[in-house]
Scaffold this motif. Structure first.
Motif, PDB file in Angstrom:
ATOM      1  N   PHE A  39       0.845  -1.189   0.000  1.00 31.62           N
ATOM      2  CA  PHE A  39       0.000   0.000   0.000  1.00 31.62           C
ATOM      3  C   PHE A  39       0.884   1.244   0.000  1.00 31.62           C
ATOM      4  CE2 PHE A  39      -3.492  -2.670   1.952  1.00 31.62           C
ATOM      5  CZ  PHE A  39      -4.461  -2.378   0.997  1.00 31.62           C
ATOM      6  N   GLU A  40       0.277   2.370  -0.352  1.00 30.92           N
ATOM      7  CA  GLU A  40       1.000   3.651  -0.418  1.00 30.92           C
ATOM      8  C   GLU A  40       1.782   3.916   0.884  1.00 30.92           C
ATOM      9  OE1 GLU A  40      -0.279   7.593  -2.678  1.00 30.92           O
ATOM     10  OE2 GLU A  40      -1.427   7.261  -0.851  1.00 30.92           O
ATOM     11  N   HIS A  41       3.021   4.422   0.739  1.00 30.27           N
ATOM     12  CA  HIS A  41       3.874   4.652   1.906  1.00 30.27           C
ATOM     13  C   HIS A  41       4.784   5.856   1.629  1.00 30.27           C
ATOM     14  CE1 HIS A  41       7.458   3.159  -0.168  1.00 30.27           C
ATOM     15  NE2 HIS A  41       6.680   2.240  -0.723  1.00 30.27           N
ATOM     16  N   PRO A  42       5.452   6.383   2.646  1.00 31.04           N
ATOM     17  CA  PRO A  42       6.260   7.609   2.468  1.00 31.04           C
ATOM     18  C   PRO A  42       7.769   7.379   2.341  1.00 31.04           C
ATOM     19  CG  PRO A  42       5.812   7.266   4.796  1.00 31.04           C
ATOM     20  CD  PRO A  42       5.273   6.055   4.068  1.00 31.04           C
ATOM     21  N   PHE A  43       8.225   6.155   2.124  1.00 31.00           N
ATOM     22  CA  PHE A  43       9.665   5.862   2.251  1.00 31.00           C
ATOM     23  C   PHE A  43      10.421   6.087   0.939  1.00 31.00           C
ATOM     24  CE2 PHE A  43       7.360   3.363   5.428  1.00 31.00           C
ATOM     25  CZ  PHE A  43       7.900   3.936   6.565  1.00 31.00           C
ATOM     26  N   GLU A  44      10.849   7.342   0.755  1.00 26.80           N
ATOM     27  CA  GLU A  44      11.521   7.775  -0.483  1.00 26.80           C
ATOM     28  C   GLU A  44      12.817   7.016  -0.759  1.00 26.80           C
ATOM     29  OE1 GLU A  44      10.932  10.081  -2.887  1.00 26.80           O
ATOM     30  OE2 GLU A  44       8.997  10.801  -2.131  1.00 26.80           O
ATOM     31  N   PHE A  45      13.504   6.563   0.293  1.00 23.44           N
ATOM     32  CA  PHE A  45      14.805   5.914   0.074  1.00 23.44           C
ATOM     33  C   PHE A  45      14.683   4.654  -0.788  1.00 23.44           C
ATOM     34  CE2 PHE A  45      13.617   3.465   3.894  1.00 23.44           C
ATOM     35  CZ  PHE A  45      14.087   2.194   3.588  1.00 23.44           C
ATOM     36  N   LEU A  46      13.475   4.109  -0.867  1.00 16.41           N
ATOM     37  CA  LEU A  46      13.297   2.900  -1.693  1.00 16.41           C
ATOM     38  C   LEU A  46      13.460   3.208  -3.183  1.00 16.41           C
ATOM     39  CD1 LEU A  46      10.444   1.219   0.330  1.00 16.41           C
ATOM     40  CD2 LEU A  46      12.812   0.463   0.128  1.00 16.41           C
ATOM     41  N   LYS A  47      13.238   4.469  -3.567  1.00 14.25           N
ATOM     42  CA  LYS A  47      13.435   4.849  -4.980  1.00 14.25           C
ATOM     43  C   LYS A  47      14.921   4.808  -5.333  1.00 14.25           C
ATOM     44  CE  LYS A  47       9.380   7.614  -6.019  1.00 14.25           C
ATOM     45  NZ  LYS A  47       8.845   8.941  -6.319  1.00 14.25           N
ATOM     46  N   THR A  48      15.747   5.315  -4.446  1.00 13.18           N
ATOM     47  CA  THR A  48      17.183   5.378  -4.750  1.00 13.18           C
ATOM     48  C   THR A  48      17.896   4.071  -4.439  1.00 13.18           C
ATOM     49  OG1 THR A  48      17.436   6.449  -2.601  1.00 13.18           O
ATOM     50  CG2 THR A  48      17.457   7.871  -4.530  1.00 13.18           C
ATOM     51  N   TRP A  84       7.325   3.394  -7.847  1.00 16.49           N
ATOM     52  CA  TRP A  84       6.149   3.934  -7.153  1.00 16.49           C
ATOM     53  C   TRP A  84       6.265   3.639  -5.663  1.00 16.49           C
ATOM     54  CZ3 TRP A  84       3.344   6.801 -10.355  1.00 16.49           C
ATOM     55  CH2 TRP A  84       3.445   6.516 -11.722  1.00 16.49           C
ATOM     56  N   LEU A  85       5.828   4.598  -4.833  1.00 22.38           N
ATOM     57  CA  LEU A  85       5.822   4.376  -3.380  1.00 22.38           C
ATOM     58  C   LEU A  85       4.493   3.721  -3.008  1.00 22.38           C
ATOM     59  CD1 LEU A  85       7.525   7.656  -2.047  1.00 22.38           C
ATOM     60  CD2 LEU A  85       8.544   5.412  -2.499  1.00 22.38           C
ATOM     61  N   GLY A  86       4.293   2.508  -3.494  1.00 22.03           N
ATOM     62  CA  GLY A  86       3.078   1.754  -3.207  1.00 22.03           C
ATOM     63  C   GLY A  86       1.862   2.311  -3.926  1.00 22.03           C
ATOM     64  N   PHE A  87       0.676   1.771  -3.561  1.00 23.60           N
ATOM     65  CA  PHE A  87      -0.554   2.107  -4.284  1.00 23.60           C
ATOM     66  C   PHE A  87      -1.726   2.278  -3.326  1.00 23.60           C
ATOM     67  CE2 PHE A  87       2.132  -0.521  -7.013  1.00 23.60           C
ATOM     68  CZ  PHE A  87       2.331   0.359  -8.064  1.00 23.60           C
ATOM     69  N   ARG A  88      -2.683   3.106  -3.791  1.00 28.16           N
ATOM     70  CA  ARG A  88      -3.935   3.272  -3.045  1.00 28.16           C
ATOM     71  C   ARG A  88      -4.938   2.237  -3.521  1.00 28.16           C
ATOM     72  NH1 ARG A  88      -6.668   7.205  -4.444  1.00 28.16           N
ATOM     73  NH2 ARG A  88      -5.391   7.777  -6.218  1.00 28.16           N
ATOM     74  N   ARG A  89      -5.787   1.813  -2.587  1.00 30.08           N
ATOM     75  CA  ARG A  89      -6.823   0.813  -2.883  1.00 30.08           C
ATOM     76  C   ARG A  89      -7.695   1.235  -4.080  1.00 30.08           C
ATOM     77  NH1 ARG A  89      -9.341  -2.712   0.801  1.00 30.08           N
ATOM     78  NH2 ARG A  89      -8.101  -1.741   2.437  1.00 30.08           N
ATOM     79  N   GLU A  90      -8.084   2.538  -4.093  1.00 26.84           N
ATOM     80  CA  GLU A  90      -9.004   3.022  -5.137  1.00 26.84           C
ATOM     81  C   GLU A  90      -8.363   2.912  -6.520  1.00 26.84           C
ATOM     82  OE1 GLU A  90      -8.044   4.840  -2.443  1.00 26.84           O
ATOM     83  OE2 GLU A  90      -9.832   4.354  -1.250  1.00 26.84           O
ATOM     84  N   ALA A  91      -7.070   3.239  -6.615  1.00 29.97           N
ATOM     85  CA  ALA A  91      -6.385   3.171  -7.916  1.00 29.97           C
ATOM     86  C   ALA A  91      -6.314   1.724  -8.388  1.00 29.97           C
ATOM     87  CB  ALA A  91      -4.979   3.757  -7.790  1.00 29.97           C
ATOM     88  N   LEU A  92      -6.021   0.821  -7.467  1.00 28.83           N
ATOM     89  CA  LEU A  92      -5.917  -0.597  -7.839  1.00 28.83           C
ATOM     90  C   LEU A  92      -7.267  -1.107  -8.347  1.00 28.83           C
ATOM     91  CD1 LEU A  92      -3.856  -1.547  -4.698  1.00 28.83           C
ATOM     92  CD2 LEU A  92      -3.041  -1.870  -7.048  1.00 28.83           C
ATOM     93  N   GLU A  93      -8.326  -0.772  -7.611  1.00 26.70           N
ATOM     94  CA  GLU A  93      -9.671  -1.228  -8.028  1.00 26.70           C
ATOM     95  C   GLU A  93     -10.005  -0.693  -9.416  1.00 26.70           C
ATOM     96  OE1 GLU A  93     -11.658  -1.581  -3.560  1.00 26.70           O
ATOM     97  OE2 GLU A  93     -12.076   0.186  -4.796  1.00 26.70           O
ATOM     98  N   ASN A 124       2.476  -2.141   4.702  1.00 32.88           N
ATOM     99  CA  ASN A 124       1.433  -3.164   4.690  1.00 32.88           C
ATOM    100  C   ASN A 124       1.280  -3.714   3.273  1.00 32.88           C
ATOM    101  OD1 ASN A 124       0.789  -2.896   7.419  1.00 32.88           O
ATOM    102  ND2 ASN A 124      -0.544  -1.146   6.976  1.00 32.88           N
ATOM    103  N   ILE A 125       1.160  -5.015   3.193  1.00 33.24           N
ATOM    104  CA  ILE A 125       1.026  -5.677   1.877  1.00 33.24           C
ATOM    105  C   ILE A 125      -0.455  -5.886   1.558  1.00 33.24           C
ATOM    106  CG2 ILE A 125       1.562  -7.781   0.573  1.00 33.24           C
ATOM    107  CD1 ILE A 125       4.115  -8.046   2.221  1.00 33.24           C
ATOM    108  N   PHE A 126      -0.829  -5.559   0.327  1.00 25.96           N
ATOM    109  CA  PHE A 126      -2.215  -5.804  -0.124  1.00 25.96           C
ATOM    110  C   PHE A 126      -2.252  -7.011  -1.059  1.00 25.96           C
ATOM    111  CE2 PHE A 126      -0.627  -2.927  -3.501  1.00 25.96           C
ATOM    112  CZ  PHE A 126      -0.924  -3.679  -4.622  1.00 25.96           C
ATOM    113  N   VAL A 127      -3.440  -7.565  -1.199  1.00 23.41           N
ATOM    114  CA  VAL A 127      -3.696  -8.526  -2.273  1.00 23.41           C
ATOM    115  C   VAL A 127      -4.846  -7.948  -3.097  1.00 23.41           C
ATOM    116  CG1 VAL A 127      -5.144  -9.968  -0.748  1.00 23.41           C
ATOM    117  CG2 VAL A 127      -4.276 -10.920  -2.902  1.00 23.41           C
ATOM    118  N   ALA A 128      -4.608  -7.791  -4.393  1.00 24.71           N
ATOM    119  CA  ALA A 128      -5.620  -7.285  -5.328  1.00 24.71           C
ATOM    120  C   ALA A 128      -5.948  -8.419  -6.298  1.00 24.71           C
ATOM    121  CB  ALA A 128      -5.084  -6.075  -6.085  1.00 24.71           C
TER     122      ALA A 128
END
Ligand SMILES: C[S@@+](CC[C@H](N)C(=O)[O-])C[C@H]1O[C@@H](n2cnc3c(N)ncnc32)[C@H](O)[C@@H]1O
Length: 208
Positions: free
Chosen positions: A142-151, A157-166, A200-204
């Motif tokens: 799910f969407e998160h604020p951890f910018e260091f994962l980009k570098t 992408w810093l995770g995803f929102r439920r609405e976008a996935l749906e 947190n991990i989602f399943v879509a």
């Protein structure tokens, strides 16, 4: 460095890295959600060194494992040489998967969507390769604020929102679309500082 170069470089260490990030419960819960059965054909996208593939092979499925990274695929081929009759490893890109229309009964994609350039297009492409009645099961964060994962990890992408996935799954033409918290976490410690990302991990999922 591109994401492909990054994964080519870490291929030999990926299994150990992955074991620190998330547990095998991620794939087991995804399989239960999808209702996999022995003998079925599944695609594992962004397969890496075969975390999802390994679980599917254990459950008696046949697997087409696809990844952009030759080095990740090479690790997987060595690991699963004994069951190579049920495994087909292919180099391929998210936007144009090396699979025919309606080829497989299941598509799995674990920790892959946050690396692709265009997630909506990737979901449409996943849906294209599913047989009618086939199931798509994506596990990611799910969407998160951890910018260091980009570098440090080349996350796009810093995770995803439920609405976008749906929206992406419905737009691809899937029914029974459902996005839930998987009840599992992904934990990554920054190499640069003391920061630890806890996500947190989602399943879509959806049915074609
Ligand atoms: C975080 S790893 C996850 C690997 C595996 N699914 C796992 O759970 O261990 C992401 C994988 O997706 C692959 N990947 C990233 N972007 C891709 C793309 N656009 N097309 C194909 N594979 C991609 C990478 O090479 C890498 O092996």
């Amino acid at each position: 460095m591109s994401s492909k170069q990054f994964f080519n470089e870490v291929a030999g260490e990926w299994d150990a890295m992955r074991a620190n990030f998330y547990s095998e419960q991620v794939r087991e819960k995804a399989f239960d959600r999808a209702g996999v059965r022995a003998g079925q054909l599944a695609a594992d996208l962004g397969a890496g060194t075969g975390f999802v593939t390994e679980g599917l092979l254990r459950r008696g499925l046949r697997v087409v494992a696809i990844d952009q990274s030759e080095a990740m695929l090479a690790e997987m081929k060595t690991k699963f040489a004994a069951v190579s009759g049920r495994l087909d490893c292919r180099k391929g890109e998210a936007a144009e998967l090396p699979l025919a229309d309606q080829a497989v009964e299941h598509v799995f994609a674990n920790m892959y969507l946050h690396h692709v350039d265009d997630p909506a297009r990737a979901v449409a492409e996943m849906t294209r390769v599913l047989k009618p009645g086939g199931r798509l099961t994506i596990t990611d964060v799910f969407e998160h604020p951890f910018e260091f994962l980009k570098t440090e990890h080349h996350d796009r992408w810093l995770g995803f929102r439920r609405e976008a996935l749906e929206e992406w799954l419905r737009a691809a033409g899937l029914s029974e679309v459902c996005v839930d918290d998987l009840g599992e976490e992904c934990r990554v410690r920054s190499a640069a500082g003391g920061e630890t990302a806890l996500m947190n991990i989602f399943v879509a999922s959806g049915r074609k």
